[in-house]
Design an enzyme around this catalytic site. Structure first.
Site, PDB file in Angstrom:
ATOM      1  N   HIS A  58       0.843  -1.194   0.000  1.00 51.32           N
ATOM      2  CA  HIS A  58       0.000   0.000   0.000  1.00 51.32           C
ATOM      3  C   HIS A  58       0.880   1.247   0.000  1.00 51.32           C
ATOM      4  O   HIS A  58       2.045   1.210   0.430  1.00 51.32           O
ATOM      5  CB  HIS A  58      -0.893   0.024   1.236  1.00 51.32           C
ATOM      6  CG  HIS A  58      -1.966  -1.024   1.213  1.00 51.32           C
ATOM      7  ND1 HIS A  58      -3.043  -0.984   2.070  1.00 51.32           N
ATOM      8  CD2 HIS A  58      -2.134  -2.135   0.451  1.00 51.32           C
ATOM      9  CE1 HIS A  58      -3.833  -2.016   1.839  1.00 51.32           C
ATOM     10  NE2 HIS A  58      -3.291  -2.738   0.863  1.00 51.32           N
ATOM     11  N   GLU A  61       0.950   3.832   1.897  1.00 50.26           N
ATOM     12  CA  GLU A  61       1.479   4.208   3.209  1.00 50.26           C
ATOM     13  C   GLU A  61       2.672   3.351   3.592  1.00 50.26           C
ATOM     14  O   GLU A  61       3.666   3.866   4.137  1.00 50.26           O
ATOM     15  CB  GLU A  61       0.399   4.053   4.295  1.00 50.26           C
ATOM     16  CG  GLU A  61      -0.839   4.886   4.070  1.00 50.26           C
ATOM     17  CD  GLU A  61      -1.955   4.158   3.350  1.00 50.26           C
ATOM     18  OE1 GLU A  61      -3.118   4.392   3.698  1.00 50.26           O
ATOM     19  OE2 GLU A  61      -1.673   3.351   2.440  1.00 50.26           O
ATOM     20  N   CYS A 118      -6.159   1.935   5.775  1.00 52.51           N
ATOM     21  CA  CYS A 118      -6.776   0.677   6.199  1.00 52.51           C
ATOM     22  C   CYS A 118      -6.186   0.290   7.564  1.00 52.51           C
ATOM     23  O   CYS A 118      -5.246   0.919   8.058  1.00 52.51           O
ATOM     24  CB  CYS A 118      -6.520  -0.421   5.173  1.00 52.51           C
ATOM     25  SG  CYS A 118      -4.808  -1.001   5.139  1.00 52.51           S
ATOM     26  N   CYS A 148      -2.391  -0.506   7.515  1.00 54.17           N
ATOM     27  CA  CYS A 148      -1.553   0.694   7.447  1.00 54.17           C
ATOM     28  C   CYS A 148      -1.585   1.468   8.760  1.00 54.17           C
ATOM     29  O   CYS A 148      -0.583   2.055   9.160  1.00 54.17           O
ATOM     30  CB  CYS A 148      -1.979   1.561   6.271  1.00 54.17           C
ATOM     31  SG  CYS A 148      -1.596   0.784   4.678  1.00 54.17           S
TER      32      CYS A 148
END
Length: 168
Positions: A54, A56, A84, A87
Site C-alpha cells: 500500500h 502508506e 486501512c 496501514c
C-alpha cells in the site's frame, strides 16, 4: 511557496495518479519532515504481487531509510484516502506525529473496524478532509472505469473532465 496541508496533499495526489496510470488503486502518500518531503509512495499491490504494498507502507519504509530511524515522531504522513487497518498498525508503530488524509473509505478504512477506538499512536494528531473531493473523485473515476470495463465513451468523458480540471 506556501507549504501547507493542501500543498502536500497535492503531492500525495500526484502519487495516486501514478498508481492509477499503472492500473493500481489510486492511493498516494508522502511523508514530510521539517516541511520537506522525505519519501513518497503509491499503491503497488498489482505490480509487486504483494497485498501489503500500500502507498502508506511504501512511503513509511522509504522514510525510515531516508532518516535512518524506525520512528518518525516529528513527521507527518499525507495520504489521499483513509488508511486501512494494516496501514494504521504501521503508522502506529512508526510513532509518526501527525496523520493527514483526504477522502474517507467506508469499505476499507480503519474506522470500519475500529469505530471510535483510536488506532494511531497516543501522541499522534489526525486531520482529515484535506482536498477530500479531489481524492474521492480519483477513486470514483478509477472504479467507474473498472466497473464498466472502460467503454470508450465513458473513458473519454472522464479524460475530458480531468483535462478541463487541469486547465483551471
Amino acid at each position: 511557496m506556501d507549504l501547507n496541508d493542501e500543498h502536500f496533499m497535492r503531492e500525495a495526489l500526484k502519487q495516486a495518479k501514478q498508481a492509477s496510470d499503472a492500473g493500481e488503486v489510486p492511493v498516494g502518500a508522502v511523508v514530510v519532515w521539517d516541511n520537506k518531503i522525505i519519501s513518497r509512495g503509491h499503491n503497488q499491490v498489482e505490480q509487486l504481487n504483494d497485498s501489503t504494498a500500500h502507498a502508506e507502507m511504501i512511503a513509511l519504509t522509504a522514510a525510515f531509510n531516508s532518516i535512518g530511524s524506525k520512528y518518525l515522531p516529528e513527521a507527518t504522513i499525507y495520504v489521499t484516502v483513509e488508511p486501512c487497518l494494516m496501514c494504521c498498525g504501521a503508522i502506529y508503530w512508526s510513532k509518526i506525529g501527525r496523520i493527514v488524509y483526504g477522502a474517507e473509505d467506508i469499505k476499507n478504512g480503519y474506522r470500519k473496524t475500529t469505530a471510535e477506538n483510536w488506532p494511531f499512536h497516543p501522541k499522534a494528531v489526525l486531520t482529515n478532509g484535506i482536498l477530500r473531493d479531489e481524492c474521492a473523485q480519483l477513486m470514483k473515476d478509477f472504479f467507474c472505469c473498472k466497473k464498466i470495463a472502460c467503454t470508450p465513451g465513458i473513458k473519454l468523458k472522464i479524460y475530458l473532465r480531468l483535462l478541463l480540471e487541469k486547465m483551471k
